[in-house]
Design a protein around this motif. Structure first.
Motif, PDB file in Angstrom:
ATOM      1  N   THR A  31       0.846  -1.196   0.000  1.00  0.00           N
ATOM      2  CA  THR A  31       0.000   0.000   0.000  1.00  0.00           C
ATOM      3  C   THR A  31       0.875   1.237   0.000  1.00  0.00           C
ATOM      4  O   THR A  31       2.054   1.176   0.371  1.00  0.00           O
ATOM      5  CB  THR A  31      -0.925   0.047   1.240  1.00  0.00           C
ATOM      6  N   ASP A  36      -3.855   2.726   5.213  1.00  0.00           N
ATOM      7  CA  ASP A  36      -4.457   1.659   4.401  1.00  0.00           C
ATOM      8  C   ASP A  36      -3.934   0.295   4.843  1.00  0.00           C
ATOM      9  O   ASP A  36      -4.691  -0.680   4.918  1.00  0.00           O
ATOM     10  CB  ASP A  36      -4.173   1.878   2.915  1.00  0.00           C
ATOM     11  N   GLN A  76      -9.929  -3.500  -0.998  1.00  0.00           N
ATOM     12  CA  GLN A  76      -9.610  -2.092  -0.790  1.00  0.00           C
ATOM     13  C   GLN A  76      -9.360  -1.391  -2.130  1.00  0.00           C
ATOM     14  O   GLN A  76      -9.854  -0.288  -2.361  1.00  0.00           O
ATOM     15  CB  GLN A  76      -8.375  -1.989   0.107  1.00  0.00           C
ATOM     16  N   GLU A  80     -11.401   1.692  -3.793  1.00  0.00           N
ATOM     17  CA  GLU A  80     -10.768   2.944  -4.219  1.00  0.00           C
ATOM     18  C   GLU A  80     -11.090   3.244  -5.675  1.00  0.00           C
ATOM     19  O   GLU A  80     -11.358   4.390  -6.034  1.00  0.00           O
ATOM     20  CB  GLU A  80      -9.251   2.860  -4.032  1.00  0.00           C
TER      21      GLU A  80
END
Length: 188
Positions: A31, A36, A76, A80
């Motif tokens: 990340t 995050d 994730q 996003e």
């Protein structure tokens, strides 16, 4: 708590203590933001808590946790991407609905500066006409005057503003396709 609850909690605490640093490191390397990575790690251990009976024992737990962390990273990234696409779509939609007004802002600033140099009476009658889009009769209602008194007052105020700007003031600001009433001089 009963014995099985204590055992479950102890098992999880052991798993967490043994593998937290590894899972966090795994997430940090994948990340761009530490927060995050922290979210991925937290979600990974939440899955481990919920599925504790499926977590392999011993050294096999780490690859299992990495697999869970990998899926959390994918979730994730998808989130996003959805947010970014939504933001782009909203920016596009807003650009259609709310046009770029940067040139208008410069013009408005010039008009504001010129109007500030007028008398309060001239400024008020012009603001009501140009910015609010009111006609002389309507301005008269706001100011408690007759339309016959407002018309010459508006004409004189426009002439003074024109002298300060070197041109005609722009059309009414809030009403589309509505232009200021031309003065008698302009009609000739």
């Amino acid at each position: 708590m009963n014995a099985s609850g204590d055992t479950r909690e102890e098992t999880f605490r052991g798993l967490y203590a043994a593998h937290f640093d590894c899972v966090l490191g795994y997430a940090l390397r994948r990340t761009s933001r530490a927060e995050d990575a922290a979210d991925v790690t937290a979600e990974t251990f939440l899955v481990a808590w919920r599925r504790l009976q499926h977590v392999p024992v011993g050294d096999a737990a780490r690859p299992w946790l990495y697999a869970v962390a990998r899926r959390q990273l994918a979730n994730q990234r998808r989130g996003e991407l959805r947010r970014r696409r939504l933001g782009e779509r909203l920016r596009h939609d807003l650009a259609v609905v709310v046009p770029d007004v940067s040139d208008q802002v410069v013009q408005d600033h010039t008009v504001d500066a010129a109007m500030a140099r007028l008398s309060a009476r001239d400024e008020e009658v012009l603001q009501l006409h140009l910015w609010e889009g009111l006609e002389p009769r309507e301005i008269g209602e706001v100011l408690g005057l007759s339309g016959t008194v407002v018309r010459p007052r508006l004409s004189r105020a426009r002439a003074r503003l024109r002298e300060l700007l070197g041109n005609d003031p722009p059309a009414a600001g809030h009403i589309q396709d509505k232009h200021p009433t031309p003065s008698r001089e302009e009609e000739r």
